[in-house]
Scaffold this motif. Structure first.
Motif, PDB file in Angstrom:
ATOM      1  N   VAL A 281     -17.850   6.360 113.122  1.00  0.00           N
ATOM      2  CA  VAL A 281     -17.181   5.468 114.085  1.00  0.00           C
ATOM      3  C   VAL A 281     -15.904   4.932 113.445  1.00  0.00           C
ATOM      4  CG1 VAL A 281     -17.413   3.244 115.281  1.00  0.00           C
ATOM      5  CG2 VAL A 281     -19.361   4.820 115.199  1.00  0.00           C
ATOM      6  N   PRO A 282     -14.774   4.892 114.169  1.00  0.00           N
ATOM      7  CA  PRO A 282     -13.531   4.356 113.595  1.00  0.00           C
ATOM      8  C   PRO A 282     -13.757   2.966 112.991  1.00  0.00           C
ATOM      9  CG  PRO A 282     -13.094   5.366 115.724  1.00  0.00           C
ATOM     10  CD  PRO A 282     -14.574   5.357 115.552  1.00  0.00           C
ATOM     11  N   GLU A 283     -13.249   2.780 111.761  1.00  0.00           N
ATOM     12  CA  GLU A 283     -13.476   1.537 111.012  1.00  0.00           C
ATOM     13  C   GLU A 283     -13.097   0.299 111.829  1.00  0.00           C
ATOM     14  OE1 GLU A 283     -15.556   2.842 108.142  1.00  0.00           O
ATOM     15  OE2 GLU A 283     -14.941   0.729 108.172  1.00  0.00           O
ATOM     16  N   VAL A 284     -12.005   0.406 112.561  1.00  0.00           N
ATOM     17  CA  VAL A 284     -11.490  -0.771 113.293  1.00  0.00           C
ATOM     18  C   VAL A 284     -12.570  -1.372 114.202  1.00  0.00           C
ATOM     19  CG1 VAL A 284     -10.584   0.670 115.167  1.00  0.00           C
ATOM     20  CG2 VAL A 284      -9.624  -1.607 114.792  1.00  0.00           C
ATOM     21  N   LEU A 285     -13.477  -0.536 114.696  1.00  0.00           N
ATOM     22  CA  LEU A 285     -14.485  -1.029 115.657  1.00  0.00           C
ATOM     23  C   LEU A 285     -15.642  -1.716 114.953  1.00  0.00           C
ATOM     24  CD1 LEU A 285     -14.624   2.027 118.128  1.00  0.00           C
ATOM     25  CD2 LEU A 285     -13.295  -0.096 118.328  1.00  0.00           C
ATOM     26  N   LEU A 286     -15.693  -1.557 113.636  1.00  0.00           N
ATOM     27  CA  LEU A 286     -16.831  -2.131 112.893  1.00  0.00           C
ATOM     28  C   LEU A 286     -16.498  -3.500 112.323  1.00  0.00           C
ATOM     29  CD1 LEU A 286     -17.810   1.114 110.906  1.00  0.00           C
ATOM     30  CD2 LEU A 286     -18.752   0.284 113.084  1.00  0.00           C
ATOM     31  N   GLY A 287     -15.184  -3.850 112.362  1.00  0.00           N
ATOM     32  CA  GLY A 287     -14.733  -5.021 111.600  1.00  0.00           C
ATOM     33  C   GLY A 287     -14.868  -6.341 112.342  1.00  0.00           C
ATOM     34  N   GLY A 288     -14.970  -6.302 113.684  1.00  0.00           N
ATOM     35  CA  GLY A 288     -15.122  -7.582 114.389  1.00  0.00           C
ATOM     36  C   GLY A 288     -13.819  -8.327 114.624  1.00  0.00           C
ATOM     37  N   ASP A 289     -12.665  -7.668 114.287  1.00  0.00           N
ATOM     38  CA  ASP A 289     -11.367  -8.317 114.563  1.00  0.00           C
ATOM     39  C   ASP A 289     -10.988  -7.973 116.007  1.00  0.00           C
ATOM     40  OD1 ASP A 289      -8.095  -8.327 112.894  1.00  0.00           O
ATOM     41  OD2 ASP A 289      -8.680  -8.833 114.959  1.00  0.00           O
ATOM     42  N   HIS A 290     -11.284  -8.884 116.951  1.00  0.00           N
ATOM     43  CA  HIS A 290     -11.191  -8.558 118.383  1.00  0.00           C
ATOM     44  C   HIS A 290      -9.769  -8.209 118.816  1.00  0.00           C
ATOM     45  CE1 HIS A 290     -15.394  -9.409 118.967  1.00  0.00           C
ATOM     46  NE2 HIS A 290     -15.262 -10.618 118.432  1.00  0.00           N
ATOM     47  N   GLU A 291      -8.786  -8.888 118.222  1.00  0.00           N
ATOM     48  CA  GLU A 291      -7.401  -8.603 118.623  1.00  0.00           C
ATOM     49  C   GLU A 291      -7.018  -7.193 118.145  1.00  0.00           C
ATOM     50  OE1 GLU A 291      -5.332  -9.479 120.641  1.00  0.00           O
ATOM     51  OE2 GLU A 291      -3.567  -8.372 119.919  1.00  0.00           O
ATOM     52  N   ARG A 292      -7.448  -6.870 116.921  1.00  0.00           N
ATOM     53  CA  ARG A 292      -7.120  -5.536 116.362  1.00  0.00           C
ATOM     54  C   ARG A 292      -7.832  -4.447 117.174  1.00  0.00           C
ATOM     55  NH1 ARG A 292      -9.189  -3.131 111.210  1.00  0.00           N
ATOM     56  NH2 ARG A 292      -7.860  -1.278 110.898  1.00  0.00           N
ATOM     57  N   ILE A 293      -9.075  -4.750 117.602  1.00  0.00           N
ATOM     58  CA  ILE A 293      -9.852  -3.804 118.434  1.00  0.00           C
ATOM     59  C   ILE A 293      -9.179  -3.636 119.797  1.00  0.00           C
ATOM     60  CG2 ILE A 293     -12.043  -3.510 119.678  1.00  0.00           C
ATOM     61  CD1 ILE A 293     -13.401  -4.858 117.208  1.00  0.00           C
ATOM     62  N   ARG A 294      -8.744  -4.758 120.402  1.00  0.00           N
ATOM     63  CA  ARG A 294      -8.087  -4.657 121.715  1.00  0.00           C
ATOM     64  C   ARG A 294      -6.859  -3.761 121.628  1.00  0.00           C
ATOM     65  NH1 ARG A 294      -3.764  -6.024 124.063  1.00  0.00           N
ATOM     66  NH2 ARG A 294      -2.942  -7.063 122.173  1.00  0.00           N
ATOM     67  N   ARG A 295      -6.071  -3.980 120.558  1.00  0.00           N
ATOM     68  CA  ARG A 295      -4.822  -3.225 120.379  1.00  0.00           C
ATOM     69  C   ARG A 295      -5.115  -1.740 120.144  1.00  0.00           C
ATOM     70  NH1 ARG A 295      -1.434  -1.894 116.453  1.00  0.00           N
ATOM     71  NH2 ARG A 295       0.820  -2.098 116.759  1.00  0.00           N
ATOM     72  N   TRP A 296      -6.172  -1.473 119.328  1.00  0.00           N
ATOM     73  CA  TRP A 296      -6.543  -0.079 119.042  1.00  0.00           C
ATOM     74  C   TRP A 296      -6.975   0.611 120.341  1.00  0.00           C
ATOM     75  CZ3 TRP A 296     -11.117   2.667 119.696  1.00  0.00           C
ATOM     76  CH2 TRP A 296     -11.170   3.909 119.060  1.00  0.00           C
ATOM     77  N   ARG A 297      -7.778  -0.091 121.138  1.00  0.00           N
ATOM     78  CA  ARG A 297      -8.277   0.488 122.394  1.00  0.00           C
ATOM     79  C   ARG A 297      -7.121   0.763 123.353  1.00  0.00           C
ATOM     80  NH1 ARG A 297     -13.808  -3.154 123.087  1.00  0.00           N
ATOM     81  NH2 ARG A 297     -15.222  -1.649 122.043  1.00  0.00           N
ATOM     82  N   LEU A 298      -6.178  -0.173 123.440  1.00  0.00           N
ATOM     83  CA  LEU A 298      -5.028   0.034 124.335  1.00  0.00           C
ATOM     84  C   LEU A 298      -4.219   1.235 123.869  1.00  0.00           C
ATOM     85  CD1 LEU A 298      -3.158  -0.717 126.649  1.00  0.00           C
ATOM     86  CD2 LEU A 298      -2.045  -2.412 125.136  1.00  0.00           C
ATOM     87  N   LYS A 299      -3.996   1.347 122.548  1.00  0.00           N
ATOM     88  CA  LYS A 299      -3.234   2.479 122.008  1.00  0.00           C
ATOM     89  C   LYS A 299      -3.957   3.794 122.281  1.00  0.00           C
ATOM     90  CE  LYS A 299      -0.823   3.993 117.802  1.00  0.00           C
ATOM     91  NZ  LYS A 299      -0.492   3.631 116.384  1.00  0.00           N
ATOM     92  N   GLN A 300      -5.280   3.785 122.136  1.00  0.00           N
ATOM     93  CA  GLN A 300      -6.055   5.002 122.412  1.00  0.00           C
ATOM     94  C   GLN A 300      -5.937   5.393 123.892  1.00  0.00           C
ATOM     95  OE1 GLN A 300      -8.030   7.022 120.308  1.00  0.00           O
ATOM     96  NE2 GLN A 300      -6.885   5.942 118.716  1.00  0.00           N
ATOM     97  N   SER A 301      -5.971   4.372 124.767  1.00  0.00           N
ATOM     98  CA  SER A 301      -5.842   4.656 126.217  1.00  0.00           C
ATOM     99  C   SER A 301      -4.480   5.253 126.523  1.00  0.00           C
ATOM    100  CB  SER A 301      -6.038   3.364 127.022  1.00  0.00           C
ATOM    101  OG  SER A 301      -7.387   2.977 127.033  1.00  0.00           O
ATOM    102  N   LEU A 302      -3.444   4.672 125.930  1.00  0.00           N
ATOM    103  CA  LEU A 302      -2.078   5.172 126.162  1.00  0.00           C
ATOM    104  C   LEU A 302      -1.949   6.596 125.649  1.00  0.00           C
ATOM    105  CD1 LEU A 302      -0.139   1.934 125.158  1.00  0.00           C
ATOM    106  CD2 LEU A 302      -0.002   3.051 127.411  1.00  0.00           C
ATOM    107  N   GLN A 303      -2.493   6.845 124.434  1.00  0.00           N
ATOM    108  CA  GLN A 303      -2.362   8.187 123.842  1.00  0.00           C
ATOM    109  C   GLN A 303      -3.112   9.222 124.691  1.00  0.00           C
ATOM    110  OE1 GLN A 303      -4.016   8.645 119.823  1.00  0.00           O
ATOM    111  NE2 GLN A 303      -2.191   9.868 119.369  1.00  0.00           N
ATOM    112  N   ARG A 304      -4.300   8.843 125.122  1.00  0.00           N
ATOM    113  CA  ARG A 304      -5.126   9.770 125.933  1.00  0.00           C
ATOM    114  C   ARG A 304      -4.447  10.039 127.281  1.00  0.00           C
ATOM    115  NH1 ARG A 304     -11.577   8.787 126.194  1.00  0.00           N
ATOM    116  NH2 ARG A 304     -11.537   9.878 124.198  1.00  0.00           N
ATOM    117  N   THR A 305      -3.846   8.992 127.846  1.00  0.00           N
ATOM    118  CA  THR A 305      -3.164   9.165 129.135  1.00  0.00           C
ATOM    119  C   THR A 305      -1.932  10.033 128.965  1.00  0.00           C
ATOM    120  OG1 THR A 305      -3.950   6.946 129.752  1.00  0.00           O
ATOM    121  CG2 THR A 305      -2.219   7.928 131.130  1.00  0.00           C
TER     122      THR A 305
END
Ligand SMILES: Nc1nonc1C(=O)N[C@@H]1CC[C@H](O)C1
Length: 246
Positions: free
Chosen positions: A192-216
């Protein structure tokens, strides 16, 4: 929301009344789904709902009278204020914006055709809109009707356990959804990507948004053409472009 589904196979709709999110919406009273069979409104021994097409050609066409009587009954069941929709490949292709608009309707009557289709005089006089779920031909409109109901019912407040789920769904904000992971952390050597294990919600939100943009950007770039990008999204897309292998 009250929905009346018109179909010669009403039992098919158990797939949405008896299972999952839509099943819970029914049991909790967010959705009332009536199924009406046009055969109920036939008067001959064989309970005929179809006949041969004028002008010849393959297949059969659904007769107007049983369908019109079924629509009449359906509108009454829904409570009078109903948008009458026929599911058909000739309709506008269903998208999230249409789903959100349909969720605002007080009631829906969904007409599911079979055979080659429905006598045109029913479409002209009784149907408000034809809607398609995609450019292919199904054996009947029932599965399309159930797809529409499932998508619409998710928009009803209180139906989804966590209200954010509808907003974060793919297309809810015009982007494809980000990747999702659950236990175990390591599966067949893939972590699992490290960012999702760390509990830093802002960093997770940003990672998820970037993943959505990249996938789109990769899978459905046209969705980005239509979208007004926020400053953050523009920055993230620039990062994605810079990270692309040459
Ligand atoms: N694509 C679709 N999106 O909504 N419905 C369809 C669809 O293929 N319907 C069938 C066409 C003839 C038959 O009567 C039912």
């Amino acid at each position: 929301m009250r929905v009346a589904a018109i179909s010669i196979f009403p039992e098919m709709f158990r797939a949405i009344t008896d299972y999952g999110v839509s099943g819970r919406a029914v049991s909790e009273g967010h959705l009332v789904l009536d199924c009406i069979n046009p055969r109920t409104f036939t008067h001959d021994r064989h309970r005929t709902v179809d006949d041969r097409p004028y002008g010849g050609g393959p297949g059969m066409v659904m007769k107007a009278e049983p369908l019109e009587a079924a629509i009449d009954e359906a509108v009454e069941r829904v409570g009078g204020e109903a948008k009458v929709i026929c599911l058909s490949p000739q309709g506008r292709v269903l998208d999230q914006a249409m789903v959100e608009s349909l969720a605002e309707e007080p009631g829906l009557v969904l007409l599911s055709g079979r055979y080659e289709g429905i006598d045109e005089r029913v479409l002209e006089s009784w149907v408000d809109e034809e809607i398609s779920i995609g450019d292919y031909v199904l054996s009947g409109g029932e599965l399309a009707a159930m797809v529409l109901v499932d998508a619409v019912v998710r928009q009803i407040p209180g139906v989804l356990g966590h209200s954010q789920s509808a907003v974060e769904d793919s297309f809810a904000d015009g982007l494809l959804d980000c990747p999702h992971y659950t236990r175990p952390e390591a599966h067949r050597g893939s972590r699992v990507p490290e960012v999702l294990l760390g509990g830093d919600h802002e960093r997770i939100r940003r990672w998820r948004l970037k993943q959505s943009l990249q996938r789109t950007l990769i899978r459905r770039p046209e969705l980005l053409q239509e979208r007004e990008l926020t400053a953050e999204e523009q920055r993230l897309l620039a990062e994605i472009e810079n990270e692309r292998p040459d």
